[in-house]
Write a protein that holds these residues in place. Structure first.
Motif, PDB file in Angstrom:
ATOM      1  N   LEU A   1       7.738  55.198 -47.747  1.00  0.00           N
ATOM      2  CA  LEU A   1       8.276  54.334 -46.702  1.00  0.00           C
ATOM      3  C   LEU A   1       9.569  54.891 -46.109  1.00  0.00           C
ATOM      4  O   LEU A   1      10.430  55.402 -46.840  1.00  0.00           O
ATOM      5  CB  LEU A   1       8.561  52.932 -47.270  1.00  0.00           C
ATOM      6  CG  LEU A   1       7.368  52.160 -47.825  1.00  0.00           C
ATOM      7  CD1 LEU A   1       7.847  50.862 -48.467  1.00  0.00           C
ATOM      8  CD2 LEU A   1       6.354  51.866 -46.730  1.00  0.00           C
ATOM      9  N   THR A   2       9.706  54.778 -44.812  1.00  0.00           N
ATOM     10  CA  THR A   2      10.980  55.049 -44.155  1.00  0.00           C
ATOM     11  C   THR A   2      11.873  53.852 -44.437  1.00  0.00           C
ATOM     12  O   THR A   2      11.522  52.714 -44.090  1.00  0.00           O
ATOM     13  CB  THR A   2      10.791  55.227 -42.642  1.00  0.00           C
ATOM     14  OG1 THR A   2       9.796  56.223 -42.406  1.00  0.00           O
ATOM     15  CG2 THR A   2      12.096  55.616 -41.973  1.00  0.00           C
ATOM     16  N   THR A   3      13.008  54.086 -45.085  1.00  0.00           N
ATOM     17  CA  THR A   3      13.809  52.979 -45.618  1.00  0.00           C
ATOM     18  C   THR A   3      15.283  53.137 -45.270  1.00  0.00           C
ATOM     19  O   THR A   3      15.842  54.226 -45.351  1.00  0.00           O
ATOM     20  CB  THR A   3      13.654  52.909 -47.156  1.00  0.00           C
ATOM     21  OG1 THR A   3      12.273  52.797 -47.490  1.00  0.00           O
ATOM     22  CG2 THR A   3      14.414  51.731 -47.739  1.00  0.00           C
ATOM     23  N   LEU A   4      15.899  52.011 -44.891  1.00  0.00           N
ATOM     24  CA  LEU A   4      17.337  51.954 -44.649  1.00  0.00           C
ATOM     25  C   LEU A   4      17.889  50.830 -45.523  1.00  0.00           C
ATOM     26  O   LEU A   4      17.524  49.666 -45.352  1.00  0.00           O
ATOM     27  CB  LEU A   4      17.632  51.690 -43.176  1.00  0.00           C
ATOM     28  CG  LEU A   4      19.111  51.651 -42.746  1.00  0.00           C
ATOM     29  CD1 LEU A   4      19.818  52.952 -43.082  1.00  0.00           C
ATOM     30  CD2 LEU A   4      19.228  51.364 -41.251  1.00  0.00           C
ATOM     31  N   MET A   5      18.741  51.193 -46.483  1.00  0.00           N
ATOM     32  CA  MET A   5      19.257  50.227 -47.447  1.00  0.00           C
ATOM     33  C   MET A   5      20.768  50.113 -47.369  1.00  0.00           C
ATOM     34  O   MET A   5      21.481  51.119 -47.437  1.00  0.00           O
ATOM     35  CB  MET A   5      18.852  50.636 -48.870  1.00  0.00           C
ATOM     36  CG  MET A   5      19.305  49.646 -49.936  1.00  0.00           C
ATOM     37  SD  MET A   5      18.870  50.153 -51.634  1.00  0.00           S
ATOM     38  CE  MET A   5      20.292  51.182 -52.023  1.00  0.00           C
ATOM     39  N   VAL A   6      21.269  48.887 -47.258  1.00  0.00           N
ATOM     40  CA  VAL A   6      22.707  48.619 -47.323  1.00  0.00           C
ATOM     41  C   VAL A   6      23.069  48.240 -48.752  1.00  0.00           C
ATOM     42  O   VAL A   6      22.367  47.449 -49.393  1.00  0.00           O
ATOM     43  CB  VAL A   6      23.086  47.469 -46.373  1.00  0.00           C
ATOM     44  CG1 VAL A   6      24.523  47.011 -46.631  1.00  0.00           C
ATOM     45  CG2 VAL A   6      22.940  47.884 -44.922  1.00  0.00           C
ATOM     46  N   THR A   7      24.143  48.811 -49.270  1.00  0.00           N
ATOM     47  CA  THR A   7      24.615  48.446 -50.604  1.00  0.00           C
ATOM     48  C   THR A   7      26.126  48.577 -50.679  1.00  0.00           C
ATOM     49  O   THR A   7      26.733  49.383 -49.958  1.00  0.00           O
ATOM     50  CB  THR A   7      23.958  49.321 -51.693  1.00  0.00           C
ATOM     51  OG1 THR A   7      24.406  48.873 -52.977  1.00  0.00           O
ATOM     52  CG2 THR A   7      24.317  50.795 -51.523  1.00  0.00           C
ATOM     53  N   HIS A   8      26.729  47.786 -51.569  1.00  0.00           N
ATOM     54  CA  HIS A   8      28.144  47.936 -51.880  1.00  0.00           C
ATOM     55  C   HIS A   8      28.322  48.732 -53.167  1.00  0.00           C
ATOM     56  O   HIS A   8      29.461  49.022 -53.565  1.00  0.00           O
ATOM     57  CB  HIS A   8      28.812  46.563 -52.045  1.00  0.00           C
ATOM     58  CG  HIS A   8      29.396  46.031 -50.781  1.00  0.00           C
ATOM     59  ND1 HIS A   8      28.839  44.989 -50.065  1.00  0.00           N
ATOM     60  CD2 HIS A   8      30.497  46.404 -50.078  1.00  0.00           C
ATOM     61  CE1 HIS A   8      29.575  44.744 -48.998  1.00  0.00           C
ATOM     62  NE2 HIS A   8      30.587  45.581 -48.978  1.00  0.00           N
ATOM     63  N   SER A   9      27.228  49.042 -53.836  1.00  0.00           N
ATOM     64  CA  SER A   9      27.297  49.770 -55.090  1.00  0.00           C
ATOM     65  C   SER A   9      27.308  51.272 -54.830  1.00  0.00           C
ATOM     66  O   SER A   9      26.314  51.841 -54.367  1.00  0.00           O
ATOM     67  CB  SER A   9      26.102  49.414 -55.982  1.00  0.00           C
ATOM     68  OG  SER A   9      26.012  50.293 -57.080  1.00  0.00           O
ATOM     69  N   MET A  10      28.411  51.903 -55.151  1.00  0.00           N
ATOM     70  CA  MET A  10      28.497  53.343 -54.951  1.00  0.00           C
ATOM     71  C   MET A  10      27.562  54.082 -55.908  1.00  0.00           C
ATOM     72  O   MET A  10      27.066  55.162 -55.583  1.00  0.00           O
ATOM     73  CB  MET A  10      29.941  53.819 -55.159  1.00  0.00           C
ATOM     74  CG  MET A  10      30.949  53.187 -54.201  1.00  0.00           C
ATOM     75  SD  MET A  10      30.561  53.454 -52.453  1.00  0.00           S
ATOM     76  CE  MET A  10      29.807  51.870 -52.024  1.00  0.00           C
ATOM     77  N   GLN A  11      27.307  53.489 -57.089  1.00  0.00           N
ATOM     78  CA  GLN A  11      26.386  54.118 -58.025  1.00  0.00           C
ATOM     79  C   GLN A  11      24.969  54.111 -57.473  1.00  0.00           C
ATOM     80  O   GLN A  11      24.239  55.094 -57.577  1.00  0.00           O
ATOM     81  CB  GLN A  11      26.434  53.409 -59.385  1.00  0.00           C
ATOM     82  CG  GLN A  11      25.880  54.249 -60.524  1.00  0.00           C
ATOM     83  CD  GLN A  11      26.664  55.541 -60.723  1.00  0.00           C
ATOM     84  OE1 GLN A  11      27.872  55.511 -60.959  1.00  0.00           O
ATOM     85  NE2 GLN A  11      25.992  56.682 -60.618  1.00  0.00           N
ATOM     86  N   GLN A  12      24.553  52.981 -56.884  1.00  0.00           N
ATOM     87  CA  GLN A  12      23.240  52.929 -56.237  1.00  0.00           C
ATOM     88  C   GLN A  12      23.161  53.964 -55.113  1.00  0.00           C
ATOM     89  O   GLN A  12      22.151  54.647 -54.955  1.00  0.00           O
ATOM     90  CB  GLN A  12      22.977  51.533 -55.670  1.00  0.00           C
ATOM     91  CG  GLN A  12      22.608  50.488 -56.685  1.00  0.00           C
ATOM     92  CD  GLN A  12      22.262  49.155 -56.046  1.00  0.00           C
ATOM     93  OE1 GLN A  12      22.057  49.070 -54.838  1.00  0.00           O
ATOM     94  NE2 GLN A  12      22.196  48.110 -56.849  1.00  0.00           N
ATOM     95  N   ALA A  13      24.234  54.069 -54.364  1.00  0.00           N
ATOM     96  CA  ALA A  13      24.231  54.966 -53.208  1.00  0.00           C
ATOM     97  C   ALA A  13      23.985  56.412 -53.620  1.00  0.00           C
ATOM     98  O   ALA A  13      23.223  57.136 -52.972  1.00  0.00           O
ATOM     99  CB  ALA A  13      25.548  54.849 -52.439  1.00  0.00           C
ATOM    100  N   VAL A  14      24.635  56.852 -54.702  1.00  0.00           N
ATOM    101  CA  VAL A  14      24.477  58.252 -55.101  1.00  0.00           C
ATOM    102  C   VAL A  14      23.181  58.484 -55.873  1.00  0.00           C
ATOM    103  O   VAL A  14      22.663  59.605 -55.894  1.00  0.00           O
ATOM    104  CB  VAL A  14      25.680  58.745 -55.939  1.00  0.00           C
ATOM    105  CG1 VAL A  14      26.947  58.699 -55.107  1.00  0.00           C
ATOM    106  CG2 VAL A  14      25.839  57.940 -57.223  1.00  0.00           C
TER     107      VAL A  14
END
Length: 270
Positions: A200-213
């Motif tokens: 899937l082409t996905t765009l996710m917003v998060t405040h978690s820097m761990q999730q981001a990396v």
């Protein structure tokens, strides 16, 4: 492919409450890529997702998905192309309806829907088979009202519903932020499994820097309605949560922001 070309949005224009939420944002998100969007509160992350989803029309610019111009397309028509999961586990579903009835609605995303004719043609066994891999022990509770479930169970089902018919674009708006840490980890793993399996082409917003990396193929960082950093490839793979927090700290120093905003940045969890 999602093409965002110079979109801007100002709320309450020409008033004392004017807020320029998006400022000529441009980016291209390749098909099957998993992009994570980060930024402090008010940076424009959720506003960008809302513009893509059709909650409002931008003041200028265009939004094109797989060659289809969405810029002035009503939100309900975009639902044919876009799946979305919200921060609140109780959004995106009908709480008084059963799990099976909610899933039946998901099978008709972007179409005229009526349960009176939809349910008789849906094989309950298919629902069980699609629900079982969630690992929430819900496959034998399809007649339970979805509003009686825990936040994690409901968020897992909402993710399944958003992707039941493969969307051209999946939007995830801080979809684990309201969950306890253990449940959030489970939903993140489930998210990664579904996104990778369905490509899937996905765009996710998060405040978690761990999730981001840890997730995805690319990180976009927003500040004051603009994309200020774009990490992908080897650069993205080398990033650590501490690196992103350092960038936020750098932004804080450059902008000489007020103490309350500085404290908010320092409390971004990793």
């Amino acid at each position: 492919m999602l093409e965002i070309n110079s979109i801007s949005k100002t709320f309450n224009a020409d008033t004392v409450s004017e807020v320029k939420s998006l400022n000529e944002v441009s980016c291209t998100i390749e098909a099957e890529s998993f992009v994570v969007l980060v930024g402090t509160n008010g940076s424009g992350k959720s506003t960008l997702l809302n513009a893509i989803a059709g909650n409002f029309f931008p003041d200028q610019g265009t939004i094109v998905l797989d060659g289809v111009d969405l810029t002035r397309m009503p939100e309900h028509k975009r639902a044919k192309h876009i799946g979305r999961v919200f921060q609140n586990p109780f959004s995106g579903t009908a709480p008084e309806m059963t799990i099976a009835e909610n899933l039946a609605l998901a099978t008709k995303r972007g179409q005229l829907r009526g349960l009176g004719w939809a349910l008789p043609h849906i094989i309950t066994g298919e629902f069980r088979e699609r629900v079982r891999p969630l690992g929430m022990e819900l496959e034998d509770r399809l007649d339970n009202p979805i509003g009686k479930l825990s936040g994690g169970q409901r968020q897992a089902l909402t993710l399944l519903m958003a992707t039941w018919i493969k969307p051209k674009l999946l939007l995830l708006d801080e979809h684990t932020a309201a969950l306890d840490p253990k449940t959030a980890i489970k939903v993140v793993r489930l998210t990664e499994e579904i996104v990778n399996r369905e490509r899937l082409t996905t765009l996710m917003v998060t405040h978690s820097m761990q999730q981001a990396v840890n997730l995805g193929t690319r990180i976009l960082m927003m500040h004051k309605g603009r994309i200020v950093h774009d990490f992908k490839g080897q650069e993205k793979q080398r990033l650590k949560a501490a690196d992103l927090l350092a960038l936020f700290d750098e932004i804080r120093k450059k902008e000489q922001i007020d103490p309350a905003a500085a404290e908010m940045i320092n409390q971004l969890y990793v």
